[in-house]
Design an enzyme around this catalytic site. Sequence first.
Site, PDB file in Angstrom:
ATOM      1  CB  CYS A  50     -21.288 -29.457  -1.986  1.00  0.00           C
ATOM      2  SG  CYS A  50     -21.773 -29.341  -0.303  1.00  0.00           S
TER       3      CYS A  50
ATOM      4  CD  GLU B  50     -20.357 -26.330   1.786  1.00  0.00           C
ATOM      5  OE1 GLU B  50     -20.167 -27.051   0.784  1.00  0.00           O
ATOM      6  OE2 GLU B  50     -21.474 -26.086   2.248  1.00  0.00           O
TER       7      GLU B  50
HETATM    8  C1  UN1 Z   1     -24.356 -28.976   0.629  1.00  0.00           C
HETATM    9  O1  UN1 Z   1     -24.596 -29.779  -0.271  1.00  0.00           O
HETATM   10  O2  UN1 Z   1     -24.006 -27.797   0.356  1.00  0.00           O
HETATM   11  O3  UN1 Z   1     -23.652 -33.548   4.369  1.00  0.00           O
HETATM   12  C2  UN1 Z   1     -24.517 -29.276   2.071  1.00  0.00           C
HETATM   13  C3  UN1 Z   1     -24.650 -33.327   3.671  1.00  0.00           C
HETATM   14  C4  UN1 Z   1     -25.631 -32.283   4.163  1.00  0.00           C
HETATM   15  C5  UN1 Z   1     -25.182 -30.909   3.819  1.00  0.00           C
HETATM   16  C6  UN1 Z   1     -24.821 -30.717   2.375  1.00  0.00           C
HETATM   17  N1  UN1 Z   1     -25.761 -32.413   5.607  1.00  0.00           N
HETATM   18  O4  UN1 Z   1     -24.876 -33.925   2.631  1.00  0.00           O
END
Ligand code: UN1
Length: 514
Positions: A305, A271
């Site tokens: 992310c 990821e």
């Molecule tokens: C991340 O930034 O690695 O959807 C995960 C989202 C959160 C998870 C982010 N539930 O923004």
Amino acid sequence: MSETLRSTDPAAVLAALGLSAPVLPGAWAGPALTGESAGTLESYNPADGSVLGRVALATTAQYEAVVQRSAEQFARWRSVPAPKRGEIVRQMGEQFRANKPALGALVSLEVGKVGSEGLGEVQETIDIADFAVGLSRQLYGLSMHSERPGHRMYEQWHPLGLIAVISAFNFPNAVWAWNAMLAAVCGDGVVWKPSLKAPLVAIASHRICEDVLAAHGFSGLFGLVIGRDAEVGERMIHDARFPLVSATGSTRMGKRIGTVVAERFGRSLLELGGNNAIIVAPDANLDLALRGIAFGAVGTAGQRCTSTRRVYLHESIATDFTARLVKAYEQVTIGDPLVAGTLMGPLIDDDAVRMYQEAIATAVGQGGRVLTGGKRVDRLGSYVQPTIIAMDGDLPVCQHETFAPILYVGTYTDLEDAIRRQNDVPQGLSSSIFTTNFLSAERFLGPAGSDCGIANVNIGTSGAEIGGAFGGEKETGGGREAGSDSWRAYMRRQTCTLNYSADIPLAQGVNFDI
Ligand code: UN1
């Protein structure tokens, strides 16, 4: 328990989580391994640069002890019935509930998330624990009709083994939990290498689970190694005792892990970076769009992310909407994440501030116009202003993910063109359209629409619920974590054919009479 603990006294938060030692151990094979270390790591509060705690970095020998312990426990854990494993994970979820105020505050202290986001992160862990409990009775395999008389054919899912989890600073608790809670009900052991920027949250999270595991005789099924790549990271990805390496982080890191793990025929669940865009159509509810973009781009100081990095506005609404967005940005309260009313805390560290400044300078050099923000905030801590940069065409800098609150805004005439531009980056994590037009929404969601792992309508790009599979395509790495059928990554599939006839016929009509 109430969710109102808002202590800005780090000592109280650390004491509530049992983290008061002057130097905390960085290797945990269940309980801590002490004695040696590969140096000392300091954990800083990005809100004021103060040292929150010190951690003894794990040595190679300690890494070995942690993996061995987890392997020993896995050998028994895999035979515990899955619903019984689920019951133990349920108890972990209860402990996260009980520790939510303190752990949420620690997330805020260590990585700078505002209070509600720190608590929200722990809630995400509680949610995935609950999800995993239900799942523990639903690890279904299919049954098939055999072509041979008197034969039964089915598939079943067995525990995979030890799972290596490598996590990033920005979700120091929840992303590990997505992996660990599912892996536990699937019957696996877990060894966690957290970000060196968030070691305290990792120790607190590990201890919460370890207490539950130890009470059931499985101390050390979850291991923790806080160490550098030289001692731990490289060893871990080469280690054939991990059939699965699940990693969250940069594309550069993911490339290295994917290559090394593939070479030894392991699996990796990656990821990696996102570069997420929102399209605002002429018929959008602009109030919703404004809120969706603001949370996506400014929330977590742009360090998810899933953060919104690019916006494409239809030309008919662009001027007015941009003015509203700029006004909203100028009202964002920046400051101590644990003070009520703060919407944006600091970046994780001064390196992140430097990357923010470099990206803005590059964008301006490429013709981007800073509409608001663009500067470091003149106060103690790694604070920056949330920034909007207008662009005429797509700037080359838009191809890169900068982990900071920088939003590039462009206009479009034709929806096809907007979708093409939103897809035209190396990453493929999250995407959104704001529209009230059914046809535009379906076009965006269709096979020639968004190419991302997540595609939303009338909500922003970030803040996904755990029930869906989470991850993305292209340089985002292709992995899927959390909900839906992501659990399959943590198990091995076995196809079984049973003959209960008095003959042994061959498939495909082959004769082999002897
Ligand atoms: C991340 O930034 O690695 O959807 C995960 C989202 C959160 C998870 C982010 N539930 O923004």
